[in-house]
Write a protein that holds these residues in place. Structure first.
Motif, short mmCIF file in Angstrom:
data_model
loop_
_atom_site.label_atom_id
_atom_site.label_comp_id
_atom_site.label_asym_id
_atom_site.label_seq_id
_atom_site.Cartn_x
_atom_site.Cartn_y
_atom_site.Cartn_z
N ARG A 221 -1.52 -6.15 -12.56
CA ARG A 221 -0.99 -4.87 -12.44
C ARG A 221 0.58 -4.94 -12.51
N THR A 222 1.21 -5.69 -11.63
CA THR A 222 2.54 -5.84 -11.76
C THR A 222 3.12 -6.10 -13.18
N VAL A 223 2.78 -7.01 -13.85
CA VAL A 223 3.41 -7.10 -15.01
C VAL A 223 3.14 -6.05 -16.23
N ALA A 224 2.34 -5.28 -16.03
CA ALA A 224 1.94 -4.25 -16.86
C ALA A 224 2.83 -2.86 -16.77
N ARG A 225 3.57 -2.76 -15.78
CA ARG A 225 4.49 -1.71 -15.47
C ARG A 225 5.82 -2.02 -16.48
N ARG A 226 6.40 -0.90 -16.60
CA ARG A 226 7.70 -0.73 -17.47
C ARG A 226 8.70 0.01 -16.78
N PRO A 227 9.83 -0.55 -16.71
CA PRO A 227 10.49 -1.92 -17.44
C PRO A 227 9.83 -3.14 -16.83
N PRO A 228 9.77 -4.03 -17.53
CA PRO A 228 8.97 -5.41 -17.21
C PRO A 228 9.93 -6.02 -16.07
N PHE A 229 9.38 -6.60 -15.25
CA PHE A 229 9.87 -7.48 -14.12
C PHE A 229 9.77 -8.75 -14.38
N ARG B 289 0.92 -1.14 0.12
CA ARG B 289 0.06 0.11 0.25
C ARG B 289 0.94 1.02 0.11
N ARG B 290 2.06 1.37 0.49
CA ARG B 290 3.09 2.20 0.58
C ARG B 290 4.23 2.29 -0.31
N VAL B 291 4.43 1.26 -0.90
CA VAL B 291 5.78 1.24 -1.75
C VAL B 291 5.48 0.34 -2.88
N GLU B 292 5.98 0.83 -3.98
CA GLU B 292 5.65 0.12 -5.44
C GLU B 292 7.23 -0.74 -5.44
N ASP B 293 6.96 -2.12 -5.26
CA ASP B 293 8.04 -2.94 -5.33
C ASP B 293 7.44 -4.41 -5.73
N ALA B 294 7.89 -4.69 -7.13
CA ALA B 294 7.53 -5.52 -7.60
C ALA B 294 7.86 -7.10 -6.87
N GLY B 295 8.92 -6.91 -6.41
CA GLY B 295 9.44 -8.47 -5.43
C GLY B 295 8.41 -8.55 -4.28
N VAL B 296 8.30 -7.58 -3.79
CA VAL B 296 7.20 -7.95 -2.78
C VAL B 296 5.79 -8.31 -3.22
N GLU B 297 5.39 -7.66 -4.33
CA GLU B 297 4.11 -8.02 -4.82
C GLU B 297 4.15 -9.41 -5.54
N ILE B 298 5.13 -9.94 -5.88
CA ILE B 298 5.24 -11.23 -6.04
C ILE B 298 5.13 -12.26 -5.01
N LEU B 299 5.66 -11.76 -3.98
CA LEU B 299 5.52 -12.46 -2.66
C LEU B 299 4.23 -12.64 -2.17
N LEU B 300 3.35 -11.53 -2.33
CA LEU B 300 2.06 -11.17 -1.82
C LEU B 300 1.24 -12.05 -2.98
N GLY B 301 1.36 -12.10 -4.00
CA GLY B 301 0.84 -13.02 -5.02
C GLY B 301 0.84 -14.42 -4.63
N ALA B 302 1.96 -14.67 -4.29
CA ALA B 302 2.10 -16.15 -3.86
C ALA B 302 1.44 -16.55 -2.45
N ALA B 303 1.25 -15.75 -1.58
CA ALA B 303 0.65 -15.84 -0.56
C ALA B 303 -0.63 -15.86 -0.56
N LEU B 304 -1.31 -15.00 -1.48
CA LEU B 304 -2.86 -14.94 -1.53
C LEU B 304 -3.13 -16.26 -2.30
N GLY B 305 -2.36 -16.66 -3.36
CA GLY B 305 -2.69 -17.78 -3.92
C GLY B 305 -2.60 -19.09 -3.31
N GLY B 306 -1.68 -19.19 -2.41
CA GLY B 306 -1.54 -20.29 -1.45
C GLY B 306 -2.80 -20.27 -0.40
N ALA B 307 -3.41 -19.10 -0.02
CA ALA B 307 -4.44 -19.15 0.87
C ALA B 307 -5.54 -19.25 0.08
#
Length: 255
Positions: free
Chosen positions: A80-88, A50-68
């Motif tokens: 939303r993460t993959v739509a950003r450029r440069p691509p991560f 919510r406070r920081v735009e960080d693709a690495g954190v978003e990936i971890l959150l995505g994994a945690a949400l999926g696992g839950a």
């Protein structure tokens, strides 16, 4: 060093002082996921996102949400993460994995194809692409991609693992077994590799070697019972059992 509980404790202490510390949130999430407590990682990761735009954190959150079981939320976040450029690029892989887990294979393939268009020749993307194609039973196409990837990175173990799986599915048991022998020399404790190697040996008529490797893959890993049963009953040189308890007993007997 494998001290995940201590890593969790230290990261949690840092987050008490600074709730948006990206490094601490990342370490805490990885420690919780390693302990099969990924759901507990969601709240601290959401606070950071919510406070920081960080693709690495978003990936971890995505994994945690999926696992839950919150897969749709994970997919929306990762889109939303993959739509950003440069691509991560790891974000594309995580999104494709979440889509595949949801049974949306065509969408998963499209995501990886999009990533490859942005970054052609990246071996990790080629491996992900080949694995998705295997799920769609497009073995010839997967094989061609793996051959290209192998030319770029000849000794890459994940390329060889996926290629060995293709060879096994295509009935080229001797070639597959050669690859599995090489891989097991590098990763002797990999239970899935050993079970697939055992399946090759059974198909080649080496029942003793196949069964010995199945027993080794089962050792201390009760979760491997399904894969082991499949190898035994599907092989043209395997065995037939009337009850799951009988095959479990057989596989747990000394070789």
């Amino acid at each position: 060093m494998g001290q995940v509980a201590e890593a969790e404790r230290l990261a949690a202490e840092v987050l008490k002082a600074n709730r948006t510390d990206v490094a601490a949130a990342t370490i805490l999430a990885r420690a919780l996921i390693a302990q099969n407590r990924g759901e507990a990682a969601i709240a601290p990761l959401e606070r950071v996102v919510r406070r920081v735009e960080d693709a690495g954190v978003e990936i971890l959150l995505g994994a945690a949400l999926g696992g839950a079981g919150r897969r749709n939320e994970a997919i929306d976040l990762l889109r939303r993460t993959v739509a950003r450029r440069p691509p991560f690029l790891p974000a594309f892989q995580e999104l494709a994995g979440q889509l595949a887990a949801a049974g949306r294979l065509d969408e998963a393939v499209a995501v990886i194809e999009g990533a490859i268009a942005l970054a052609p020749g990246v071996v990790d993307l080629q491996i992900s692409f080949a694995r998705l194609l295997l799920h769609r039973n497009e073995r010839a196409r997967a094989r061609a991609i793996l051959a290209e990837a192998r030319d770029a990175a000849p000794g890459h173990p994940e390329i060889l693992t996926t290629l060995a799986r293709v060879l096994l599915l295509d009935g080229e048991y001797t070639a597959a077994a050669d690859l599995y022998r090489h891989l097991l020399a590098l990763r002797p404790d990999d239970a899935m590799l050993r079970a697939d190697f055992a399946a090759c040996l059974l198909e080649m008529g080496d029942r003793e070697g196949g069964e010995a490797n199945l027993r080794q893959s089962m050792r201390g890993r009760p979760q491997m019972i399904g894969r082991s049963i499949y190898a035994l009953i599907q092989s043209s040189h395997g065995r037939f059992f009337f009850r799951p308890s009988a095959v479990a007993k057989f596989l747990n007997e000394p070789g």
